[in-house]
Write a protein that holds these residues in place. Sequence first.
Motif, PDB file in Angstrom:
ATOM      1  N   GLN A  47       0.829  -1.193   0.000  1.00 39.51           N
ATOM      2  CA  GLN A  47       0.000   0.000   0.000  1.00 39.51           C
ATOM      3  C   GLN A  47       0.876   1.262   0.000  1.00 39.51           C
ATOM      4  OE1 GLN A  47      -3.491   0.184  -0.215  1.00 39.51           O
ATOM      5  NE2 GLN A  47      -2.934   2.316  -0.609  1.00 39.51           N
ATOM      6  N   ALA A  48       1.971   1.206   0.782  1.00 40.73           N
ATOM      7  CA  ALA A  48       2.917   2.328   0.795  1.00 40.73           C
ATOM      8  C   ALA A  48       3.519   2.536  -0.587  1.00 40.73           C
ATOM      9  CB  ALA A  48       4.019   2.075   1.824  1.00 40.73           C
ATOM     10  N   ALA A  49       3.883   1.444  -1.239  1.00 40.18           N
ATOM     11  CA  ALA A  49       4.467   1.528  -2.580  1.00 40.18           C
ATOM     12  C   ALA A  49       3.498   2.186  -3.555  1.00 40.18           C
ATOM     13  CB  ALA A  49       4.851   0.136  -3.064  1.00 40.18           C
ATOM     14  N   LYS A  50       2.233   1.824  -3.427  1.00 43.12           N
ATOM     15  CA  LYS A  50       1.205   2.403  -4.304  1.00 43.12           C
ATOM     16  C   LYS A  50       1.032   3.895  -4.009  1.00 43.12           C
ATOM     17  CE  LYS A  50      -3.675   1.839  -5.559  1.00 43.12           C
ATOM     18  NZ  LYS A  50      -4.937   1.092  -5.266  1.00 43.12           N
ATOM     19  N   ASP A  51       0.994   4.225  -2.713  1.00 41.79           N
ATOM     20  CA  ASP A  51       0.778   5.626  -2.323  1.00 41.79           C
ATOM     21  C   ASP A  51       1.962   6.525  -2.670  1.00 41.79           C
ATOM     22  OD1 ASP A  51      -1.659   4.844  -1.311  1.00 41.79           O
ATOM     23  OD2 ASP A  51      -1.051   4.927   0.800  1.00 41.79           O
ATOM     24  N   LYS A  52       3.179   5.994  -2.490  1.00 39.66           N
ATOM     25  CA  LYS A  52       4.383   6.820  -2.661  1.00 39.66           C
ATOM     26  C   LYS A  52       4.993   6.734  -4.060  1.00 39.66           C
ATOM     27  CE  LYS A  52       4.156   7.934   1.700  1.00 39.66           C
ATOM     28  NZ  LYS A  52       3.795   9.293   2.141  1.00 39.66           N
ATOM     29  N   GLY A  53       4.588   5.711  -4.816  1.00 42.51           N
ATOM     30  CA  GLY A  53       5.076   5.604  -6.182  1.00 42.51           C
ATOM     31  C   GLY A  53       6.371   4.840  -6.349  1.00 42.51           C
ATOM     32  N   PHE A  54       6.600   3.816  -5.529  1.00 42.89           N
ATOM     33  CA  PHE A  54       7.772   2.965  -5.732  1.00 42.89           C
ATOM     34  C   PHE A  54       7.336   1.517  -5.931  1.00 42.89           C
ATOM     35  CE2 PHE A  54       7.288   3.236  -1.072  1.00 42.89           C
ATOM     36  CZ  PHE A  54       7.385   1.906  -0.669  1.00 42.89           C
ATOM     37  N   THR A  55       8.271   0.684  -6.318  1.00 49.20           N
ATOM     38  CA  THR A  55       7.998  -0.739  -6.536  1.00 49.20           C
ATOM     39  C   THR A  55       8.519  -1.542  -5.354  1.00 49.20           C
ATOM     40  OG1 THR A  55       8.145  -0.515  -8.942  1.00 49.20           O
ATOM     41  CG2 THR A  55       8.457  -2.727  -8.036  1.00 49.20           C
ATOM     42  N   LEU A  56       7.676  -2.412  -4.804  1.00 51.63           N
ATOM     43  CA  LEU A  56       8.074  -3.259  -3.675  1.00 51.63           C
ATOM     44  C   LEU A  56       8.492  -4.634  -4.180  1.00 51.63           C
ATOM     45  CD1 LEU A  56       8.051  -3.122  -0.458  1.00 51.63           C
ATOM     46  CD2 LEU A  56       6.056  -4.614  -0.644  1.00 51.63           C
ATOM     47  N   VAL A  57       9.648  -5.095  -3.708  1.00 48.80           N
ATOM     48  CA  VAL A  57      10.136  -6.431  -4.059  1.00 48.80           C
ATOM     49  C   VAL A  57      10.083  -7.290  -2.794  1.00 48.80           C
ATOM     50  CG1 VAL A  57      12.033  -7.786  -4.996  1.00 48.80           C
ATOM     51  CG2 VAL A  57      11.682  -5.428  -5.783  1.00 48.80           C
ATOM     52  N   LYS A  58       9.174  -8.265  -2.774  1.00 46.68           N
ATOM     53  CA  LYS A  58       8.974  -9.104  -1.590  1.00 46.68           C
ATOM     54  C   LYS A  58       9.776 -10.403  -1.730  1.00 46.68           C
ATOM     55  CE  LYS A  58       4.623  -9.325  -2.373  1.00 46.68           C
ATOM     56  NZ  LYS A  58       3.185  -9.656  -2.276  1.00 46.68           N
ATOM     57  N   ILE A  59      10.569 -10.725  -0.713  1.00 46.97           N
ATOM     58  CA  ILE A  59      11.386 -11.940  -0.773  1.00 46.97           C
ATOM     59  C   ILE A  59      11.360 -12.648   0.590  1.00 46.97           C
ATOM     60  CG2 ILE A  59      13.636 -12.946  -1.328  1.00 46.97           C
ATOM     61  CD1 ILE A  59      14.349 -10.387  -2.823  1.00 46.97           C
ATOM     62  N   GLY A  60      11.094 -13.947   0.568  1.00 44.32           N
ATOM     63  CA  GLY A  60      11.184 -14.765   1.779  1.00 44.32           C
ATOM     64  C   GLY A  60      12.624 -15.213   1.984  1.00 44.32           C
ATOM     65  N   ILE A  61      13.116 -15.128   3.228  1.00 43.76           N
ATOM     66  CA  ILE A  61      14.525 -15.473   3.504  1.00 43.76           C
ATOM     67  C   ILE A  61      14.580 -16.416   4.725  1.00 43.76           C
ATOM     68  CG2 ILE A  61      15.630 -13.494   2.425  1.00 43.76           C
ATOM     69  CD1 ILE A  61      15.626 -12.157   5.238  1.00 43.76           C
ATOM     70  N   PRO A  62      14.262 -17.693   4.539  1.00 42.36           N
ATOM     71  CA  PRO A  62      14.200 -18.621   5.667  1.00 42.36           C
ATOM     72  C   PRO A  62      15.546 -18.966   6.296  1.00 42.36           C
ATOM     73  CG  PRO A  62      13.877 -19.775   3.589  1.00 42.36           C
ATOM     74  CD  PRO A  62      13.878 -18.321   3.270  1.00 42.36           C
ATOM     75  N   ASN A  63      16.644 -18.641   5.621  1.00 36.62           N
ATOM     76  CA  ASN A  63      17.963 -18.938   6.192  1.00 36.62           C
ATOM     77  C   ASN A  63      18.980 -17.898   5.713  1.00 36.62           C
ATOM     78  OD1 ASN A  63      19.047 -19.841   3.561  1.00 36.62           O
ATOM     79  ND2 ASN A  63      17.750 -21.636   3.871  1.00 36.62           N
ATOM     80  N   GLY A  64      20.167 -17.951   6.301  1.00 32.08           N
ATOM     81  CA  GLY A  64      21.201 -16.969   6.003  1.00 32.08           C
ATOM     82  C   GLY A  64      21.652 -16.967   4.558  1.00 32.08           C
ATOM     83  N   GLU A  65      21.748 -18.140   3.981  1.00 35.60           N
ATOM     84  CA  GLU A  65      22.200 -18.240   2.588  1.00 35.60           C
ATOM     85  C   GLU A  65      21.225 -17.543   1.640  1.00 35.60           C
ATOM     86  OE1 GLU A  65      23.286 -21.706  -0.719  1.00 35.60           O
ATOM     87  OE2 GLU A  65      22.897 -22.257   1.360  1.00 35.60           O
ATOM     88  N   LYS A  66      19.921 -17.800   1.859  1.00 39.11           N
ATOM     89  CA  LYS A  66      18.914 -17.175   1.001  1.00 39.11           C
ATOM     90  C   LYS A  66      18.830 -15.677   1.272  1.00 39.11           C
ATOM     91  CE  LYS A  66      16.208 -21.263  -0.055  1.00 39.11           C
ATOM     92  NZ  LYS A  66      14.875 -21.897  -0.091  1.00 39.11           N
ATOM     93  N   MET A  67      19.115 -15.297   2.511  1.00 35.69           N
ATOM     94  CA  MET A  67      19.118 -13.874   2.846  1.00 35.69           C
ATOM     95  C   MET A  67      20.194 -13.134   2.053  1.00 35.69           C
ATOM     96  SD  MET A  67      20.021 -12.067   6.489  1.00 35.69           S
ATOM     97  CE  MET A  67      21.803 -12.257   6.170  1.00 35.69           C
ATOM     98  N   MET A  68      21.406 -13.673   2.046  1.00 35.68           N
ATOM     99  CA  MET A  68      22.506 -13.023   1.329  1.00 35.68           C
ATOM    100  C   MET A  68      22.234 -12.988  -0.177  1.00 35.68           C
ATOM    101  SD  MET A  68      24.298 -12.030   3.792  1.00 35.68           S
ATOM    102  CE  MET A  68      25.624 -11.295   2.837  1.00 35.68           C
ATOM    103  N   ALA A  69      21.666 -14.073  -0.693  1.00 39.05           N
ATOM    104  CA  ALA A  69      21.323 -14.119  -2.120  1.00 39.05           C
ATOM    105  C   ALA A  69      20.258 -13.075  -2.450  1.00 39.05           C
ATOM    106  CB  ALA A  69      20.835 -15.513  -2.497  1.00 39.05           C
TER     107      ALA A  69
END
Length: 324
Positions: A47-69
């Motif tokens: 909703q913030a992205a829509k209101d402010k005009g930016f693109t949101l990139v949602k990513i799940g990071i269940p562990n450290g390796e995926k977080m860094m990637a």
Amino acid sequence: MQRRAALALALLATPFALQAAEPVKIGFLVKQAEEPWFQDEWRFAEQAAKDKGFTLVKIGIPNGEKMMAAIDNLAAQKAVGFVICAPDVKLGVAVNRAAKRHKLKVMSVDDQLVDGAGKPIADIPHMGISGYEIGKQVGQGLLAEIKARGWKLDEVGVLRVAFDQLPTARDRTMGAVDALKAAGVPVANIVDAPQAKTDTESAFNAANIAFTKNAKFKRWVAFGLNDEAALGAVRAAEGRGIKQDAMMAIGIGGSQTALNEFTKPTPTAFYGTVLISPKRHGYETATAVYEWATQGKQPPAVTLTSGILMTRQNQAEIRKQMGL
């Protein structure tokens, strides 16, 4: 000659114009994307992205390796920053290094990132809650209902569904424990049920073992890190024939998990939840990173939000108050 100069200037300006037209990207990284709380945060961040005009990139990071990637992936997408709830708060140094290497603004949400010595990382602004104070709200809510039901404190078993490896989780549950102890609940009545993960199934398994070992208590109250922990304890109690007249649990979060329980035709032992605003945690953090990256407006070092007890009876009124 003048026409040529104008044309040359126009050609030079074109790449910059195209660059300016590209949407600003902000990442929102969460450790357990399937949990309702994080789904709500994402919804409000969108909703913030829509209101402010930016693109949101949602990513799940269940562990450290995926977080860094994920951080590398954001950099490759030319994002300007990200909000993060890391799978382990001790990964703070790694997050900070990666953000600086890629020149990304970073803000933590829910769980504050720490360094190797366990100290909060000053470079990373944080929005969270005072876990201990919200835990006390849980304990006070349980005490009020214990009194209303006429239960004797020394006859009530207290089930703490524990996830102590996460400091926020320990703060919340110990806040509840301390409130109950201060009111006169015997220390011997407090039973720890360590869960392996922070979901309902893990809480169910932990509570089941605790109930088996402490069958002497006929009345119980329960709580944990979140709504899922409290609900797992309720389901385990139901499996043993302990219903809502002899059991009550208060969760934390005010998630869809809690709302689903409130809408059941017959009340269960899930008495209430301390509603934390996922709108603030999603909308405001995403907005803060956007404004930091585009306007140089640095967020406060720490922002702590508060909660309010929501029950089956007052849920509509409370949700309206919180803008949900």
